[in-house]
Design a protein around this motif. Structure first.
Motif: not given
Length: 297
Positions: A23-30
């Motif tokens: 979830t954090l990896a996706t959040l950082v990407m966004l």
């Protein structure tokens, strides 16, 4: 509020942390993608924090469970919010300044900073295993960043390492708060205080957005709320030294996102240095797990 006896559930804690890493990896990407689309960084931070408050508040109200937000440790929540806002700005600032995989790898230095903090501030005895891991981890950082001849801006490297340091400090805070307050209360009060502070600067940088940008901001707020709940719950049901190993899986997602969206794979220096950093963190986690056993010297 008296201290709660929270049963340790190591397997469940590891699963929560693994979900949190994705979830954090996706959040950082966004966050990186949204900033590059033209949204001001300060506004990204505001929406990341502010959307959590109504999401959790409405959900608890619908369940008739607003009492779960009650706390007798508001000063501790305020301290957590202050450090959390700084950490969030640094953690989200790093991937904007650096490629995703490299900024993610710098974030893996959190266990290394945790060892240094335990020795300097808590006066904990740190043996040769963990000091050796600290040295290996920083050697890996030198390989990745290549000071003086790197493709990575030094300011971005400093921001990334500072963010990892703040995460180490915040993890200790979360573990302490988790002994008395529920994860949902910890997340709610952090978001509430952060929203109030970030709102002070909102008039200076808020602007009109396209529908796509609004969707990105909403996704950032929603994922941020979920990630915080997962992270806080993992520290409630498991030891920091054990669950933090799952964070390394985020490098897989960061590399995939970097390739799929920015058409960029990490250079050779990252592939050479990342195993040193990851290995150092894993060794620290293993050693602290052994030392936590009764009767272990």
């Amino acid at each position: 509020m008296s201290e709660q006896h929270v049963p340790q559930r190591p397997g469940f804690a590891l699963a929560l942390r693994l979900c949190a890493a994705f979830t954090l990896a996706t959040l950082v990407m966004l966050v990186k993608y949204t900033a590059e689309s033209g949204v001001h960084f300060g506004e990204i931070l505001f929406w990341r924090a502010s959307l959590t408050v109504p999401m959790l508040g409405l959900w608890l109200a619908a369940q008739g469970q607003l009492s779960r937000l009650r706390t007798n440790r508001m000063p501790a929540h305020i301290r957590r919010a202050v450090l959390g806002m700084i950490g969030m700005a640094l953690t989200f600032g790093a991937p904007i300044l650096l490629p995703l995989a490299e900024s993610t790898t710098l974030g893996f230095t959190t266990p290394i900073f945790a060892v240094i903090l335990s020795a300097l501030l808590l006066r904990e005895t740190v043996g040769p295993w963990r000091w050796g891991a600290v040295i290996a981890g920083f050697l890996g950082i030198l390989v990745i960043t290549q000071p003086g001849q790197s493709h990575m801006p030094m300011f971005g490297v400093i921001v990334g390492l500072s963010g990892a340091f703040m995460v180490a400090v915040i993890s200790i805070q979360l573990r302490d708060l988790g002994r008395t307050d529920e994860p949902i209360a910890i997340v709610f009060w952090f978001s509430a205080w952060s929203t109030a502070v970030f709102a002070l600067g909102l008039p200076f940088f808020i602007e009109a957005h396209s529908p796509k940008q609004w969707l990105l901001l909403l996704a950032i707020g929603a994922l941020g709320c979920v990630a915080q709940l997962l992270l806080t719950a993992s520290l409630r049901f498991g030891q920091v030294a054990s669950v933090i190993v799952m964070d390394y899986s985020s490098l897989i997602w960061a590399t995939l996102y970097g390739w799929m969206i920015w058409n960029r794979l990490p250079p050779t220096t990252t592939w050479l240095g990342a195993p040193l950093v990851i290995g150092a963190g894993a060794l620290i986690a293993w050693r602290e797990h052994r030392l936590s056993r009764p009767g272990t010297a």
